[in-house]
Design a protein around this motif. Structure first.
Motif: not given
Length: 118
Positions: A89-113
């Motif tokens: 459960w801890l692994l899934f929670a951490a992975a979910t947070i990581n995926i959310a951060v990666l999605i936010i990062k990609e959104i910001k990269i696309v906006a900046l590009k």
């Protein structure tokens, strides 16, 4: 090509002044003839470091992303899964947070590009 990098540097300055809360540190590297060789910048909140460089061999501009943070995160999840398989459960929670951060990062990269290359 040199004009394009000068335009990108100007747009980065505009991007930083437009988004007052979000600061975007950047740095320009110059060659011997005082032309811009590369522009390095960082997204806010530790979302990544990027560079726009002149590729003289192919006569084009290259957008590069430093991805060491993603590899460290993947390594962390693998080690966590090996050492604590009963705490999935801890692994899934951490992975979910990581995926959310990666999605936010990609959104910001696309906006900046989009902002830099329009």
């Amino acid at each position: 090509m040199e004009h394009f990098l000068t335009k990108v540097l100007t747009r980065l300055q505009d991007y930083r002044s437009k988004n007052g809360i979000e600061h975007t540190p950047y740095d320009a590297k110059y060659d011997q003839s005082n032309n811009i060789k590369a522009i390095h910048f960082q997204l806010s909140y530790g979302l990544g470091k990027f560079s726009i460089e002149r590729d003289l061999a192919n006569n084009r501009i290259v957008f590069k992303e430093r991805q060491w943070q993603q590899w460290v995160t993947v390594l962390f999840f693998v080690i966590m899964a090996i050492l604590n398989p009963e705490q999935t459960w801890l692994l899934f929670a951490a992975a979910t947070i990581n995926i959310a951060v990666l999605i936010i990062k990609e959104i910001k990269i696309v906006a900046l590009k989009r902002f830099l290359f329009e």
